[in-house]
Each structure stands twice: as structure tokens, then as C-alpha cells.
Design an enzyme around this catalytic site. Structure first.
Site, short mmCIF file in Angstrom:
data_model
loop_
_atom_site.label_atom_id
_atom_site.label_comp_id
_atom_site.label_asym_id
_atom_site.label_seq_id
_atom_site.Cartn_x
_atom_site.Cartn_y
_atom_site.Cartn_z
N ASP A 96 -10.54 17.41 4.29
CA ASP A 96 -10.95 18.04 5.41
C ASP A 96 -10.25 19.17 6.19
O ASP A 96 -10.71 20.44 6.27
CB ASP A 96 -11.34 17.07 6.47
CG ASP A 96 -9.98 16.16 6.80
OD1 ASP A 96 -9.04 16.27 5.99
OD2 ASP A 96 -10.01 15.25 7.74
N ASP B 76 -18.24 25.11 -3.97
CA ASP B 76 -19.23 26.03 -3.33
C ASP B 76 -18.79 26.65 -2.06
O ASP B 76 -18.99 27.84 -1.73
CB ASP B 76 -20.40 25.03 -2.85
CG ASP B 76 -21.60 24.72 -3.66
OD1 ASP B 76 -21.30 24.97 -5.05
OD2 ASP B 76 -22.81 24.80 -3.30
N ASP C 141 -16.74 19.27 -6.33
CA ASP C 141 -17.77 20.02 -6.19
C ASP C 141 -18.06 20.53 -4.89
O ASP C 141 -18.80 21.68 -4.63
CB ASP C 141 -19.10 18.87 -6.24
CG ASP C 141 -20.53 19.14 -6.05
OD1 ASP C 141 -20.82 20.25 -6.71
OD2 ASP C 141 -21.42 18.69 -5.35
N TYR D 235 -19.55 10.13 -9.32
CA TYR D 235 -20.68 10.52 -10.14
C TYR D 235 -21.13 9.48 -11.14
O TYR D 235 -21.97 9.83 -11.97
CB TYR D 235 -20.05 11.86 -10.76
CG TYR D 235 -20.27 13.12 -10.02
CD1 TYR D 235 -19.82 13.32 -8.75
CD2 TYR D 235 -21.51 13.87 -10.32
CE1 TYR D 235 -19.85 14.36 -7.91
CE2 TYR D 235 -21.49 15.02 -9.31
CZ TYR D 235 -20.95 15.21 -8.19
OH TYR D 235 -21.22 16.48 -7.31
N LYS E 213 -8.47 12.26 0.00
CA LYS E 213 -8.75 11.51 1.28
C LYS E 213 -7.74 10.14 1.31
O LYS E 213 -8.56 9.23 1.70
CB LYS E 213 -10.32 11.73 1.52
CG LYS E 213 -10.76 11.15 2.89
CD LYS E 213 -10.21 12.27 4.15
CE LYS E 213 -10.57 11.69 5.18
NZ LYS E 213 -9.93 12.64 6.43
C1 IPM Z 1 -22.29 21.36 -9.65
C2 IPM Z 1 -23.68 20.81 -9.35
C3 IPM Z 1 -23.92 19.35 -10.01
C4 IPM Z 1 -22.88 18.58 -9.54
C5 IPM Z 1 -25.24 18.72 -9.59
C6 IPM Z 1 -26.47 19.43 -10.15
C7 IPM Z 1 -25.17 17.37 -10.14
O1 IPM Z 1 -23.68 20.74 -7.87
O2 IPM Z 1 -22.13 21.58 -10.95
O3 IPM Z 1 -21.52 21.73 -9.02
O4 IPM Z 1 -22.73 18.17 -8.41
O5 IPM Z 1 -21.72 18.23 -10.12
MN MN Z 2 -21.96 21.76 -7.27
#
Ligand code: IPM
Ligand code: MN
Ligand code: NAD
Length: 352
Positions: A223, A251, A247, A133, A190
Site C-alpha cells: 500500500d 499497471d 500484477d 493465481y 503485505k
Molecule cells: C497481466 C494480466 C493477467 C494477469 C490476466 C490477463 C490474467 O493482467 O499479464 O498482467 O493478471 O497476470
Molecule cells: Mn495485469
């Protein structure tokens, strides 16, 4: 006693879910003074400003916490404002621990068979200030057959050590929802392929683990972790990982909770002004339709209150969200038939 909060609703559904969470905060009676900021795509398109001069220093100086919606708007294809505002806060305010609790509030919300709320109560601590990042790198011979793109992965001793120590501290100090203790920290990397960065994480993890003999250190490659999270989420307790893996796996973990509409997070540097935001983005396709789920934002508001020491108000909000989920007073994404606004009203009334 009153805490000052900077509110940045941002773009897309941020403009819808944050007002609901603010309504709930106000209903909780928490002694807060809220100040709205218009940073986001519309402001940027109007005057070219993403972050006003001195913006981050001002937030740190004048506020006890920052409450954020989401950034990302199709009218700004480069997403430059999101990078400067959101990643700007994380990096320049040095909010190094991105804490993302993963809690299943009701079995009906989990896409997995036979998984109960007691089976999903873990937390991901994501490194938040370095890794890929940092966006360090460049492009060489652009638009030729010989083009080279380099994207560096920055891992500093200091950055790795402080986030790993944060995860162990978190494990020690924070009970689970049922009151029992966290007692394991799992590092996810990893290191079999990315040996330089992975090697540093491995060495530091083992060193820091020795300071916490009562906590069991564990390890998984990222993984394999993805597979295990879907096969059997019961096994996870506290997970610590780098920025990008954090990140991605959060999700995935949000999927276990009922989707992105349910996931909360805090971007924390102990002792400094920290920032709280739902895990989801601005969701442009569903924005402006009163269908976005405000629970992630509302649970994030509760997390912020707990961080500010207002545990009683935070617990009231969490209890109201739980009741809303049980009574299906929710948006469509998790099986209800209320709008964003109506869910906010219901939770706020319950809190009151
Ligand atoms: C998150 C988002 C951000 C990230 C994006 C918008 C840059 O996906 O907060 O999880 O990757 O950190
Ligand atoms: Mn995210
Ligand atoms: P997203 O989180 O906005 O949406 C992903 C999926 O989840 C979509 O199907 C969306 O409809 C659904 N979803 C998300 N939040 C929801 C909610 N509250 N209720 C119901 N459904 C919800 O991710 P994306 O589509 O990859 O990104 C859209 C924009 O948001 C991009 O510009 C991206 O960069 C940005 N983004 C910002 C943040 C942030 O500000 N923290 C986080 C992630 C993505």
C-alpha cells in the site's frame, strides 16, 4: 544462429500490435524464423480447443522463445481460453520470473510534474507461477445465504526463493539505460496483515540478500509502495513481489511510462523457452480501430531479442522507438496522431 520464435497474437488489439512488432523485428535483420499460432478466442469458439494436446511441450521443445499479444474476448465470458493459454504458459512452462521494466522515454509521457526520463528507470520482478493465481479454493453452499468462497494464496519456499534470487541476479547483471548500475532490491509485500506468506517472503529475502552484500536490500508494504510510486518514482530500482501485487503495481507503473501501451514484459525461466508479451490486455473497446499503441509490443520484441543475445538488433529497435516518441510519430494515447499500422511502419523504416 537463427532462432525460432512462436508468435501468438491472440485476441483484440493483440491482432493489431503483434503484426507491427513483427514488421519491426523483420526490419532489424535479426536472424529469426517466425511461426504463427492461432490460439485464442476465435479458434476456441470454432473448435473448442484452447491449447492443442502437447501444445506447451511442443513450444518448449521446438522454439527458442514465444512472442504473445493478449488474450481476452467478450465472446468468451468465462475467459477460460485466456486462463488456459496465458496462465497455462506461465505455470506449465514454469516461467517463474515476470520481468517488467518501467522506463520513461520522454518527460511528456509522464503524468507527474517535473519527472524526467532519468527519474523513472526501474524494474518489477513479479513471481509468476503461484500466489493466488494458482486458483486453488472453492465455493461452499453456493447461492445460499451461507455461501463461503475460499481463494488460497500459495507461497512455496522454492518459488519464493528462486524469484527473489532472480531479482538480486538481475540487479547485479543488468545496467540501467544510462549505463549506471542497479544497486538496490526492494521486496514489496503485505506481511503486516498476511503474516504466514509474508513471513516466508521476509525470511527468504533476508537470507538471499546476505549472498549479495554489494546490493542494498529494502522493504515496503504494497500500500505504501503505491503511494510512493506516485509521489516519487525516483526512489525505485529493482522491486520483487508476489504474483498479485506484481500484477497491480505494474499497471500503476505503466501509468508513469505513458500508459499500458508503452509497457513491455518477459516471462522468464533462465535456460528454458521463455515468453514475451506487452503488459496490456486485449482492450476490446479499442480493438479493430487502428488506434492501439504498438510500442509496448515493439519494446517487448526488443526485450526478446536481448534475451536471445541479439543485443545490437534490440538496441536499434529501442533507439527507433525513442526517436518516434521524441518526434511524436505515435498513436493518440501518447499524444500523436498516427494509427497503429503507421507507427509500425515508421519504426520499421527507422530500424531499417
Ligand atoms: C497481466 C494480466 C493477467 C494477469 C490476466 C490477463 C490474467 O493482467 O499479464 O498482467 O493478471 O497476470
Ligand atoms: Mn495485469
Ligand atoms: P487492457 O490492458 O486491455 O486495457 C486497459 C486500458 O488500457 C483500456 O482503457 C485500454 O483501452 C487501454 N490500453 C491497453 N492497451 C493499450 C494500447 N496498446 N494502446 C492504447 N491503449 C491501451 O485491460 P482490461 O480492459 O482490464 O482487460 C481487457 C481484456 O484483456 C480482459 O479480458 C483481460 O482479462 C485481458 N487481459 C489480458 C492480458 C494478457 O493477455 N496479457 C493482460 C491484461 C488483461
Amino acid at each position: 544462429m537463427t532462432k525460432k520464435i512462436a508468435v501468438l497474437a491472440g485476441d483484440g488489439i493483440g491482432q493489431e500490435v503483434i503484426p507491427q512488432a513483427v514488421k519491426v523485428l523483420e526490419a532489424s535483420g535479426a536472424p529469426l524464423e517466425l511461426h504463427n499460432f492461432d490460439w485464442g478466442a476465435s479458434r476456441y469458439l470454432a473448435d473448442g480447443v484452447t491449447v492443442p494436446p502437447d501444445g506447451f511441450a511442443m513450444l518448449g521443445r521446438e522454439f527458442d522463445a514465444i512472442f504473445v499479444g493478449a488474450f481476452g474476448d467478450p465472446r468468451v465470458p468465462t475467459n477460460i481460453h485466456a486462463k488456459e493459454i496465458l496462465l497455462g504458459m506461465r505455470f506449465q512452462m514454469d516461467l517463474y520470473a515476470n520481468v517488467r521494466p518501467v522506463r520513461l522515454l520522454d518527460a511528456a509521457l509522464c503524468p507527474l510534474k517535473g519527472v524526467e526520463p532519468k527519474d523513472v528507470d526501474f524494474v518489477v520482478v513479479r513471481e509468476n507461477t503461484e500466489g493466488v493465481y494458482g486458483d486453488v479454493g472453492g465455493v461452499f453452499k453456493k447461492n445460499t445465504d451461507d455461501e463461503v468462497a475460499i481463494q488460497e494464496d500459495i507461497n512455496t519456499r522454492k518459488g519464493v526463493e528462486r524469484v527473489i534470487r532472480y531479482a538480486f541476479d538481475y540487479c547485479e547483471k543488468n545496467p540501467k539505460l544510462d549505463g549506471s548500475k542497479h544497486n538496490r532490491v526492494l521486496m514489496c509485500d503485505k506481511s503486516n496483515a498476511m503474516t504466514h506468506a509474508g513471513g516466508l517472503w521476509q525470511r527468504v529475502f533476508k537470507e538471499v540478500a546476505r549472498e549479495f552484500p554489494q546490493i542494498k536490500p529494502e522493504h515496503m508494504y504494497v500500500d505504501a509502495l503505491c503511494m510512493q510510486m506516485v509521489r516519487d518514482p525516483r526512489q525505485f530500482d529493482v522491486i520483487v513481489t508476489n504474483n498479485m501485487f506484481g500484477d497491480i503495481i505494474t499497471d500503476l507503473a505503466a501509468g508513469l511510462q505513458g500508459g499500458l501501451g508503452m509497457a513491455a514484459s518477459g516471462n522468464i525461466h533462465p535456460g528454458k523457452t521463455s515468453m514475451f508479451e506487452p503488459v496490456h490486455g486485449s482492450a476490446p473497446p479499442i480493438a479493430g480501430k487502428n488506434i492501439a499503441n504498438p510500442m509496448g509490443a515493439i519494446l517487448t520484441a526488443a526485450m526478446m531479442l536481448a534475451h536471445l543475445g541479439m543485443n545490437r538488433e534490440a538496441e536499434k529497435i529501442e533507439a527507433a522507438v525513442l526517436e518516434a516518441v521524441r518526434q511524436k510519430k505515435t498513436t493518440q494515447d501518447i499524444g500523436g496522431n498516427l494509427g497503429t499500422h503507421e507507427v509500425g511502419d515508421w519504426v520499421a523504416a527507422r530500424v531499417k
